[in-house]
Enzyme design. Sequence first.
Site, PDB file in Angstrom:
ATOM      1  N   CYS A  86       0.839  -1.212   0.000  1.00 44.11           N
ATOM      2  CA  CYS A  86       0.000   0.000   0.000  1.00 44.11           C
ATOM      3  C   CYS A  86       0.871   1.258   0.000  1.00 44.11           C
ATOM      4  O   CYS A  86       0.708   2.150  -0.836  1.00 44.11           O
ATOM      5  CB  CYS A  86      -0.908   0.034   1.225  1.00 44.11           C
ATOM      6  SG  CYS A  86      -2.069  -1.321   1.354  1.00 44.11           S
ATOM      7  N   ASP A 495      36.439  19.387  15.804  1.00 39.14           N
ATOM      8  CA  ASP A 495      36.879  20.761  15.996  1.00 39.14           C
ATOM      9  C   ASP A 495      37.431  20.834  17.423  1.00 39.14           C
ATOM     10  O   ASP A 495      37.049  20.020  18.274  1.00 39.14           O
ATOM     11  CB  ASP A 495      35.681  21.702  15.821  1.00 39.14           C
ATOM     12  CG  ASP A 495      35.977  23.102  16.297  1.00 39.14           C
ATOM     13  OD1 ASP A 495      36.987  23.668  15.842  1.00 39.14           O
ATOM     14  OD2 ASP A 495      35.221  23.617  17.138  1.00 39.14           O
TER      15      ASP A 495
END
Length: 793
Positions: A86, A495
């Site tokens: 479906c 970082d």
Amino acid sequence: MSDIKHVTVGVTGMTCAACSTRVEKVLNKMDGVEAKVNLTTEKASVDFDSSTTSMEDITTRIEKLGYGVLTEKAEFDVFGMTCAACSSRIEKVLNKQEGVKLATVNLTNESAAIEYNPNLIEEADIIGRIQKLGYDAKPKADKEEKETQKEKQLKQMKYKLLISALLSIPLLVTMLDHLLGLSLPSIFMNPWFQFALATPVQFIIGWQFYVGAYKNLRNGGANMDVLVALGTSAAYFYSLYEGLKTIGNLDYMPHLYFETSAILITLILFGKYLETSAKSRTTIAISKLLNLQAKQARVIRNDEEVMIPIEEVVSGDHLVVKPGEKIPVDGIVVKGRTSIDESMITGESIPIEKTEKDNVIGATINKNGTIEMEATKVGKDTALASIVKAVEDAQGSKAPIQRLADVISGYFVPIVVGIAVVTFIIWITLVSPGEFETALIAAIAVLVIACPCALGLATPTSIMVGTGKAAENGILFKGGEHLERTHQLNAIVFDKTGTITKGKPEVTNFTGNDDVFQLVASAERGSEHPLAEAIVAYATEKDLELLEATEFEAIPGHGIQATVNQNQVLVGTRKLMQENKVEIQEEDKMVDYEMDGKTAMLIAVNGEYQGIVAVADIIKDTAIDAIKELKAEGLEVIMLTGDNERTAKAIAKQVGITEVIAQVLPEQKADKVKAIQNQGKKVAMVGDGINDAPALATADIGIAIGTGTEVAIEAADVTILGGELLLIPKAIRLSHKTIKNIRQNLFWAFAYNSAGIPIAALGLLAPWIAGAAMAFSSVSVVSNSLRLKRVKI
């Protein structure tokens, strides 16, 4: 005959007048098109002859020039889907619709996310197309409304199941009589008694399967309803045929299979009920998040405090929050002082001091002071609402691994029907020539055992539970595809500032006494430099009283000088000391501090050397353990920073990182990530700042620290709430466990169908047993997915 239409198209990617001129020029060269492009509004006003040019042509032409056409996104609740076929069918049809850029339909949470061009198609057209396929849709309901709908749906399913079970139990007894030789009243074997019980189950309770099958077949598709309708109808109508043969021939012993069709429908309904009930449990994470929010707010209206529902608070309202209460919405403190427990958002366990002009976050807890705040973000704009939205989007998205299941489900039903027909023919012609009943039973068993529900549920249920589990632990995946891709990582780039380190300088070393430090901090209080702030903060921690400083002077690049309590204080570099003829001592200590990446400042009072104060951006408490865990997971860990190489290597050494890329300009960070990717590695980038955003977007997985900037969070695929670095290895482990869970689900779904169909085709599986197995296979897949809630990460 010309048919002139006018549309306004949003054009993205234009950066200068040359861009807008180029778009306008190219559009005007098209047949029957007159266009004016405005760079400022980023819109193209287009008149076109629809008999010669379509809107799709105009859109394609703009995109070929390298620009984008602005699209809108809409979410819908979709009703009536019963299996993967479906959702796959709806998705396929919508993606072929003119104006739809991308449609994703999720069976598990019964929703559709559509990206579309509003100039080509409207929401009403999308809903209409879904309805034509035999389903229903409406714009996504709010959470409470959807929960009410779910409860209502579950209640209806429960009633239908109970009625179906009551009517089927007598038929089940007849089946047991066949198997065990029970002595039952003759009424149980009467074909018309069985007919009376089976008919309501078949055509009233089971009518939904006929409707679903008809709508799918009408639109050229086939789903689970087709299999159920075919299988049960065959059993029912054959039994009816056998019953009719008893009319006028009382000695005829009919072969009845009313119990097969009725019990089959009951078992399928039971499986669906359990499945729906289990699926509703996968949304607990969102419910928990929503329950964190305050329900009411104390608002100042006409100089009076009034309690109102949280939904009625508007931006600009002034609210009073007392100790122990939740902050109702995001805002800013305008009066008062308090400390707030922000752990549910930031992960920081220590309450944060708040005073005037400080920001406060909705759903956090006010600890010990009454404050007045101004609401700045309400409703869907609050931090909590954005977290809930991120979780919902992730649960509703489709992981790439699900595409395989979708493709298979789309072809599965027609193939199964074909196998059932072949099975019937082989049995009636070769295995048991002329025995219609035996051939029919084998064909019905094939149809029933093959329902692809488990296949369709295998991926989305795991994604929903996985993202929910992540959210409970403070990890927000923006989509299922990011949850899946995370397990592929083999390199992670950090970082430095604000990610590995706290992002705020702190005093790490001091070689003088408290009296000297009191003078230094008093002098530095006049400076706004981050190093000065660190020195003042350290003095406050040591409960040193700060004195009044006069004649303060900041000497750029060198330090400061000031007079404190009639003492001349100097704090700064070697050059500052040399210029003031101060004899420098402890040179070796200063070099050691600098080698460790610290900023060391010399101190002199009244021309005499008094010591060194060293300040550094220190590493986060959990950084060492987090990086150790990442290495244990087999990831290569790299640090990327704009800092000088000496400082970078010093920090990297402390946390156990050996590979450092230093002195990188912000605009170069993305290039460095790309260079690592070019080595064939799947790279995650972890950052918190605006300068990290390009690298976060470039990486295979961008991970933003939740205490960082909104820009970084927006660019990332995963957000770690607070600065808790240990959540990063947890996110990676959860991705591995979720993918493992999906593979288990897919294996068992494939294995179930692969093994079940041949067994049924060989006539070794009664249809009612096939129905039970099919129903419980779906439940087992959902149950396996729910196991993720209990896994340790």
